[in-house]
Design a protein around this motif. Sequence first.
Motif, PDB file in Angstrom:
ATOM      1  N   GLU A  23       0.820  -1.209   0.000  1.00 48.54           N
ATOM      2  CA  GLU A  23       0.000   0.000   0.000  1.00 48.54           C
ATOM      3  C   GLU A  23       0.856   1.262   0.000  1.00 48.54           C
ATOM      4  N   GLN A  52       0.428   4.664  -4.104  1.00 46.09           N
ATOM      5  CA  GLN A  52      -0.141   6.001  -4.215  1.00 46.09           C
ATOM      6  C   GLN A  52      -0.021   6.531  -5.647  1.00 46.09           C
ATOM      7  N   GLU A  53      -0.995   7.339  -6.041  1.00 48.06           N
ATOM      8  CA  GLU A  53      -0.958   7.947  -7.369  1.00 48.06           C
ATOM      9  C   GLU A  53       0.236   8.895  -7.487  1.00 48.06           C
ATOM     10  N   ALA A  89       4.388   2.319  -8.637  1.00 45.26           N
ATOM     11  CA  ALA A  89       3.043   2.417  -8.065  1.00 45.26           C
ATOM     12  C   ALA A  89       2.036   1.605  -8.871  1.00 45.26           C
TER      13      ALA A  89
END
Length: 260
Positions: A112, A116-117, A216
């Motif tokens: 996680e 992230q974008e 990502a």
Amino acid sequence: MTSKEQYLKAYDQQLRTDAETPSAIDVTRLGPLRLVTFAGGRGFITYQDLGGTHHIPTLVTTALDHFRAIPEISSVEWKTRGHDNAPGLHEALIAHGFVPEDPESIMIGPLEALAQEVQLPAGVTLRKIEGEADIRAMSAMADAAFGDPASTRMADSLLARLARDDGMELWVAEANGQIVSCGRLEPVPGTDFAGIWGGATLEPYRGRGIYRALTAARARSALSLGKTLVHSDSTEFSRPILERAGLMRVSTTTPYNWSR
């Protein structure tokens, strides 16, 4: 245990098994060692724990004899880890003609944290590839990024793996139709892990967030498959990026290479 100790325990127990070599065409056991044969004449030696054995020189001799007896094998990699109890291993490998490469950092952390974008530079796009032409173009770009001579060996190996459908995914970043960065995702069956490997970016495109965005995208794909942890052997180029994303350096790994 600390997070580092927990990650290292998970790494040793879950990844230093047959899960480490999903594309092997043969695996032979020699005491604690796993002697692995890959397509393209490449040998590979790994293990979960040498236990501080006093027979390390004998293990090295016998393992190398195994591969010497296979005419197709042109090179062998012995993968060492910095946290292992293996007294005399370096000396035994050097004595048998193995040459150490630069150490890399074993990085582990929550997927996680990587998912992230990330804002891509204008004109840069990401996609997963499967076609032969794309894979050969990706491999040629990686050779150029690392300053290596152009070779078809990596592309041939990746195409053979895709044909076996072992779960590997190949991702690229493109700028104006040219592949400028790439990386693999390798979900590890039966574990919490996915591996992020093969990161390469052409020099003019480094430092612009492209590798971070590509990482990502792979992390999001791994999360969709139910994985929770990520691992990677990172060079000094990618280690700081992964550290900023929340991964932790838990140990080091140094490949020792022998050529016929």
